[in-house]
Every structure is written in C-alpha cells, then in structure tokens.
Design an enzyme around this catalytic site. Structure first.
Site, mmCIF file in Angstrom:
data_model
loop_
_atom_site.group_PDB
_atom_site.id
_atom_site.type_symbol
_atom_site.label_atom_id
_atom_site.label_comp_id
_atom_site.label_asym_id
_atom_site.label_seq_id
_atom_site.Cartn_x
_atom_site.Cartn_y
_atom_site.Cartn_z
ATOM 1 N N TYR A 62 20.860 -19.455 -24.094
ATOM 2 C CA TYR A 62 20.565 -19.315 -22.671
ATOM 3 C C TYR A 62 19.720 -20.500 -22.188
ATOM 4 O O TYR A 62 18.613 -20.729 -22.676
ATOM 5 C CB TYR A 62 19.811 -18.018 -22.382
ATOM 6 N N PRO A 214 25.763 -4.296 -16.806
ATOM 7 C CA PRO A 214 25.936 -2.907 -16.364
ATOM 8 C C PRO A 214 26.423 -2.788 -14.924
ATOM 9 O O PRO A 214 26.952 -1.741 -14.532
ATOM 10 C CB PRO A 214 24.534 -2.318 -16.520
ATOM 11 N N ALA A 216 28.602 -5.031 -13.736
ATOM 12 C CA ALA A 216 29.869 -5.778 -13.740
ATOM 13 C C ALA A 216 29.771 -7.067 -12.945
ATOM 14 O O ALA A 216 30.627 -7.388 -12.124
ATOM 15 C CB ALA A 216 31.000 -4.901 -13.206
ATOM 16 N N GLY A 217 28.713 -7.825 -13.207
ATOM 17 C CA GLY A 217 28.561 -9.122 -12.538
ATOM 18 C C GLY A 217 28.348 -9.017 -11.037
ATOM 19 O O GLY A 217 28.632 -9.966 -10.307
ATOM 20 N N GLY A 218 27.829 -7.880 -10.571
ATOM 21 C CA GLY A 218 27.566 -7.694 -9.145
ATOM 22 C C GLY A 218 28.606 -6.877 -8.413
ATOM 23 O O GLY A 218 28.386 -6.443 -7.288
ATOM 24 N N LEU A 220 29.513 -3.831 -8.860
ATOM 25 C CA LEU A 220 29.103 -2.449 -8.622
ATOM 26 C C LEU A 220 27.947 -2.329 -7.623
ATOM 27 O O LEU A 220 27.470 -1.226 -7.354
ATOM 28 C CB LEU A 220 28.740 -1.781 -9.947
ATOM 29 N N GLY A 222 28.610 -3.481 -4.613
ATOM 30 C CA GLY A 222 29.382 -3.394 -3.382
ATOM 31 C C GLY A 222 29.396 -4.665 -2.567
ATOM 32 O O GLY A 222 29.838 -4.672 -1.418
#
Length: 350
Positions: A62, A214, A216-218, A220, A222
C-alpha cells in the site's frame, strides 16, 4: 457464538477461534500515502481509536510502503502501538529483488515491515494471496520461524479459494506449523462468492473473517447511477475501470435490484444505505471484523455510525434474497439433498 466484549465505542470480538480480541470494524489503510495524505491519515487514526477501534490493517504494497510508514510515525507520536492490534501483509511487494511467499521474500518483507511500522512484532501477518510458485510447506515453515522468533504473533491469509485454505490448514496441522487465525476475503452484498466453499471452510475450522470492500467500492452507498458514468472525486469517478468494482463490471440489473432493496430498508431505518450494508455483513456467520477504508476522517466517521445499526431478521432475509449468488447446478446443487450440513442450509440461497 462468540462472546462480545463491550467497549465505550465499538464492540470487540475474538479474531477467529485462536486470534486476538479486535474491534467490530478495522481501519483499512490502503489509501494512506497515495489517496490519503499523512495529515488526513493521522486524523483517521485518531478518530478510529477515539471510537474504540483497535484493529488497524495495512500492507507492504500500500502506497509502496507509505501506508506502513505513516502508521509507524503516528504510533511513535502517540507513544507506541502496544494497545492496538496491527495487521499487515506480504506477498506482492518486491523487497530488494524478492517476490512472492518464498522464505527469501517473506523474511525480507517482514523485516522491512517492522522497520516501517516501528514495532518489534507484527500482531497479525497476512500472506496477501496464493503463490503457485512456492511450495506451501516452505511458506508455512517460514511463518513458523517468524512466530518463534517473536516477529509475528498470528498468521493469516487473504484472497484464497476453498481448496487453498483447506490445504494450508491441513498441511499446517500435519507438520505442527501455524494454522491461520483469519482470512481476509472480498465479501459484500454484491460479492458473496465465498459462501460456496470458503466461508463453510472458515466456519468448520474456526478461521475468522475480516472482509475487505464491504461497500463494494462505493456501490453500496448509492452514489453510482445506472445511466451516468461516474466522474469527480470518487474511486470510480477517477478510474471507472478500477479493479473488481469497475463500473462496467458492477453496473448490472442485479446490482441495481440490490440497491433498490437496500435503499428501501435504509429509508425505513432512517440511516444511510452504507450503514445497512455494513450491518448486514456484520450479522453474517464467521465475520469477526470488517475493514473500513476511507479517504477522509469525515467518511470514516460516517461509516463508524453503522455500529449502532441492528437489522431485524426480516430485513436480513430481504437482503439475502435479492443478493443471492445462487448455487451452480453441479456439484453444489447435486450434493445438496444429502449434504447434511447445517451451515449449508444457513448459507443456501435460491
């Protein structure tokens, strides 16, 4: 069921059957040193600890080591990291010409991680992914040496298939080597593939889950629309083709069916969609801690609020149904009538 230890902020759980006590949410530091500045990373770290968080997750890859450097500098400024559980990973960063999960690579990787983090031992050390070019016995014996020398406290793995995880566990037990205490997979309402093989293996063997992505890369939250490609200062706005959450991969009818149900339940609870998505994941069997990755302290604070959300069974069932990955007809569906596995019945989605 695991007993929960209630803190002034986040609740805490054992990380798997044999691991340390960790907070319900972990602070994922993937953006530190790349998308997140040192100052903003310090703000996130301070905020996370203030809310009762004790589990901080990074990796040597990272920010090209920048993430570990920032955590190490923050720890030094606060007088150390002994009160926290620090996790890092090795496998993909090539330290001084070494690469993979070989003895040469891992020893060099761990030594470099210790220096950057400014600690004497790594609490949880993940192998970041399977290495087909290195015999698993070499990797496990190296981890054993690192544990015995006091440089690692617990071993863990990330991004495995079911057969790979079981082979690791079987080999470790056969040779009296470290059995993984945790697995870090991708897991969310939009990615439930681990439920076919990986999750049942974890439940059977007592391996704790610490899922990444958790939200999903934003997706979820919306923030992404079915008809408008993302732009601006978001992950997909800056790079629509970014990894597994790429816009063209995730922009499907099923995704938007999930989002519609998620939005409806969030409205009923009068909270953000992200809180519901995190609460759903936290209710899944085997999940010990969930990685929260944010660019800013403000985003992190918003996600930490999900700790106060508890979903009723009917809402978990609605989300289970709409996000169901289904069972391939063979061999999973073929074996189902005589499997006799309680776990299978809990995870079965049709």
């Amino acid at each position: 069921m695991k007993d929960e230890i209630v803190s002034t902020g986040l609740t805490h759980n054992p990380l798997g059957r044999t691991g340390p006590i960790v907070s319900r949410f972990a602070l994922g530091a993937m953006t530190f040193g790349s998308e997140t500045s040192k100052k903003e990373a310090f703000n996130q770290l301070d905020l996370f600890v203030e809310h009762g968080g004790n589990f901080i997750d990074t990796a040597d890859v990272y920010g090209g080591g920048g993430s570990e450097n920032i955590i190490g500098e923050w720890g030094k400024a606060r007088g150390g990291l002994d009160d926290l559980v620090i996790a890092t990973k090795g496998r993909f960063a090539p330290p001084a010409g070494s690469f993979g999960a070989s003895r040469r690579s891992l020893i060099r990787s761990v030594e470099a991680c210790l220096k950057r983090l400014q600690v004497e031992a790594i609490d949880v050390y993940y192998i970041h992914g399977w290495d087909k070019d290195t015999d698993i016995l070499e990797t496990l014996s190296t981890l054993d040496d690192l544990v015995r020398s006091g440089k690692i406290h617990y071993t863990a793995w990330s991004n495995l298939t079911g057969w790979q995880l079981q082979r690791i566990i079987t080999t470790a037990r056969a040779y009296n080597l470290p059995v993984p205490t945790a697995l870090q997979p991708q897991y969310s309402l939009l990615e439930r593939g681990i439920e076919w093989e990986v999750l049942p293996c974890c439940l059977e063997e007592g391996v704790g889950l610490a899922p990444w992505s958790p939200l999903a890369g934003g997706w979820l939250t919306g923030k992404y629309n079915a008809d408008i490609r993302p732009t601006g200062a978001t992950r997909l706005g800056e790079d629509p083709n970014r990894g597994v959450e790429a816009y063209d991969i995730r922009n499907t009818e099923k995704t938007h069916r999930v989002l519609a149900v998620l939005a409806d339940i969030a409205k009923q609870h009068q909270c953000p969609m992200s809180d519901i998505a995190l609460a759903w994941l936290g209710a899944k069997p085997g999940v010990s801690s969930i990685l929260l990755g944010a660019r800013t302290a403000q985003q992190l604070k918003a996600n930490l609020a999900a700790a106060n959300v508890t979903l009723p069974d009917k809402h978990i069932a609605e989300l289970d149904a709409v996000s169901a990955p289904g069972l391939p007809a063979y061999p999973y569906g073929f074996q189902e009538p005589w499997s006799g596995m309680e776990v299978w019945e809990k995870l079965r989605t049709r």
